[in-house]
Enzyme design. Structure first.
Site, short mmCIF file in Angstrom:
data_model
loop_
_atom_site.label_atom_id
_atom_site.label_comp_id
_atom_site.label_asym_id
_atom_site.label_seq_id
_atom_site.Cartn_x
_atom_site.Cartn_y
_atom_site.Cartn_z
N ASP A 204 0.76 -1.18 -0.09
CA ASP A 204 0.02 0.00 0.01
C ASP A 204 0.87 1.32 0.17
OD1 ASP A 204 -2.63 0.94 0.30
OD2 ASP A 204 -1.89 1.83 2.22
N GLU A 258 14.84 -14.72 0.20
CA GLU A 258 15.31 -15.99 1.19
C GLU A 258 14.44 -17.09 0.92
OE1 GLU A 258 14.30 -14.41 5.18
OE2 GLU A 258 15.79 -12.90 4.91
C1 NOJ Z 1 -4.34 2.77 -1.01
C2 NOJ Z 1 -5.54 2.04 -0.83
O1 NOJ Z 1 -5.77 1.30 -1.94
C3 NOJ Z 1 -6.78 2.62 -0.56
O2 NOJ Z 1 -7.87 1.82 -0.34
C4 NOJ Z 1 -6.51 3.18 1.04
O3 NOJ Z 1 -7.82 4.06 1.66
C5 NOJ Z 1 -5.40 4.24 1.34
N1 NOJ Z 1 -4.08 3.49 0.26
C6 NOJ Z 1 -4.85 4.18 2.38
O4 NOJ Z 1 -4.25 3.08 3.05
#
Ligand code: NOJ
Ligand code: CA
Length: 543
Positions: A204, A258
């Site tokens: 993310d 790893e």
């Molecule tokens: C990107 C994610 O895809 C989204 O759904 C989320 O709200 C934000 N990052 C924050 O984690």
């Protein structure tokens, strides 16, 4: 002779993104769960996908539906438990399907015990796991950074009179990646899941994880700044793409190495500049794949898509492997955004996604041509629609339940249950399309099968071919040609000789093309060409 280098599995793969809350409910609570993914493995195997990316399954208070993790080592009780994950990995593996999880290293939930501990006192042991700053002497915020979810990135902690940083919701405090303890903890988290057999992670917000150590003010926008850069209303030069973030991904990649096979890292890099996206691949020592948002947000025209794909090929060169995705849980589904629900255009878009050089990521429902679902105000679930009322439609329309059958409950949940988000058009269900050879679902499946059989489509290089206005034609490898007519009129594409393998108008499958390919409005075709193309037409070799 030396053995040719093994092709990593993900290069040949089609990945399928599942939003678990919306895929299949097995206990009648109206919320999808991991047992539901298990139950649908037969379907996924029939569809032919090679890996599933599950959006976050960790424990979470669901302020941002899993992107606010309160325990990285366990599973959200509404979705299942560790045992279910183990069974899913095992059963999917038997179908030749790998499991990719989502990991959120930029921030946690404010209910994570790390943050509870951190905010307890200025001198608490985990204080420095998060980013704290004093108000300026005049009482102003520590700097001018803006949150991606609106407002400043700073939230005051009244008991300590310090601010903490949050690039998303105030209940998603950012971790402090300058603290080596945070890095060590995430190494443990990676290994915890890799040891269970997880094939990789989607990371993310991969470009925002490390912030400027001095928390310097971001400069104002310039008129020439591109759209994604403009979103915050400032240039995020000190809060994004910091050089030190690459050290984090090199370290994670070493952990991936790893394992055998090496584990996969896919970065979420919401960036306009494809050269910057390319940097997240490192020297094949950072992320193996990165999402391509300029492609996601391109207009659905021959010119715009040809341009972004050519720019990607030029920025990446032959060594970095692109990702092609058109829908996800944060953006309007492509059948709505690109195709306005037009079945012909939806077919053409799938044909494109599954024939470019790179790994396609489909979002659940793409294969049905599932469109966005209008969600009534009293059922809005996404925190963003509450936080930015009127400004932002929220992300619920693209997160609605999968349509399995054309009946109450849609085969998603029990008929008497109202699901957590409303259903879309049940006429698009798997049941209604699966046995119809002209359906979007069958087209998608047949394209996946074709890709499996065709080394040109899986691994061949990419070159743009001459085509009339409104048409985008490209070749893959030495003998596969793809032509897409984005216009509303029939067109004749000259100098195409061969046989149609699959056309979005299925009546044309198998047709011989004697020298001119006629394409109807919004029609696309993959052909086996009689002409041998040579690599010299390849874009990056031309540079
Ligand atoms: C990107 C994610 O895809 C989204 O759904 C989320 O709200 C934000 N990052 C924050 O984690
Ligand atoms: Ca459930």
């Amino acid at each position: 002779m030396a053995e040719p280098p093994a092709i990593p599995w993900w290069r040949d793969a089609v990945v399928y993104q599942i939003y678990p809350r919306s895929f299949q409910d097995t206990n009648g609570d109206g919320v999808g769960d991991l047992a539901g993914v298990l139950r649908r493995l037969d379907y996924l195997s029939w569809l032919g996908v090679d890996a599933l990316w599950l959006t976050p399954i960790n424990e979470s208070p669901d302020d941002d539906f899993g992107y606010d993790v309160s325990n990285y080592y366990d599973v959200h009780p509404a979705l299942g438990d560790l045992g279910t994950v183990d069974r899913l990995i095992e059963a999917a593996g038997r179908c030749g399907i790998r499991i990719i999880l989502d990991i959120v290293p930029n921030h946690t939930s404010d209910r994570h015990l790390w943050f509870v501990e951190a905010r307890a006192a200025r001198d608490s042991a985990q204080r420095n796991w998060y980013v704290w700053a004093d108000p300026k002497p005049d009482g102003a915020l520590p700097n001018n950074w803006r949150s991606a979810f609106g407002g400043p990135t700073w939230e005051l902690d009244p008991s300590s009179c310090q601010y903490y940083l949050h690039q998303f919701l105030p209940s998603q405090p950012d971790l402090n990646w300058w603290n080596p303890e945070v890095g060590d903890e995430f190494d443990r988290i990676l290994r915890f899941w890799f040891d269970r057999g997880v094939a990789g992670f989607r990371i993310d917000t991969a470009n925002k994880v490390v912030k400027d150590a001095l928390l310097r003010d971001n400069p104002p926008l310039r008129p020439t700044d591109p759209p994604m850069e403009r979103r915050l209303g400032q240039r995020p030069v000190w809060s994004s793409n910091r050089p030190e973030v690459h050290e984090v991904w090199r370290r994670w990649r070493a952990v991936c190495r790893e394992y055998d096979p090496e584990r996969l890292l896919v970065g979420e890099t919401v960036l306009d500049d494809l050269e910057t996206v390319a940097r997240y691949y490192g020297d094949d020592d950072e992320l193996q794949l990165n999402f391509n948002f300029p492609f996601v947000f391109a207009d659905f025209t021959a010119g715009a898509l040809r341009d972004v794909v050519q720019r990607t090929e030029a920025a990446f060169g032959p060594g970095r492997w692109p990702v092609w995705t058109a829908s996800n849980h944060d953006v309007s589904r492509f059948p709505t955004r690109w195709c306005r629900g037009d079945r012909r255009r939806i077919g053409m878009a799938l044909l494109m996604l599954l024939t470019l050089r790179g790994t396609p990521f489909l979002y659940y429902g793409d294969e049905l041509g599932m469109t966005d679902v209008p969600v009534p105000t009293d059922r809005l679930a996404d925190p963003l629609s509450h936080r930015l009322p009127g400004l932002f439609r929220g992300r619920d329309p693209e997160r609605t339940p999968m349509l399995w059958r054309s009946e109450p409950g849609a085969g998603f949940t029990v008929p008497s249950m109202e699901p957590w988000l409303p259903f879309g058009n049940s006429g698009l269900s798997v049941e209604s399309q699966r046995n119809d050879p002209a359906s979007t679902l069958r087209l998608c499946r047949d394209l996946i099968m074709l890709r499996r059989e065709s080394s040109d489509l899986r691994a061949g290089d990419f070159g743009v071919l001459d085509a009339p206005d409104g048409v985008w034609a490209y070749r893959r490898g030495s003998s596969t040609v793809v032509a897409l007519n984005f216009g509303d009129e029939e067109v004749a594409v000259p100098d195409v000789r061969g046989r149609v393998l699959i056309a979005s108008n299925r009546e044309r499958d198998g047709a011989e093309v004697p020298g001119v390919l006629r394409l109807g409005p919004a029609e696309g075709a993959v052909l086996l060409s009689d002409s041998a193309y040579s690599g010299c037409q390849n874009l990056y070799e031309l540079r």
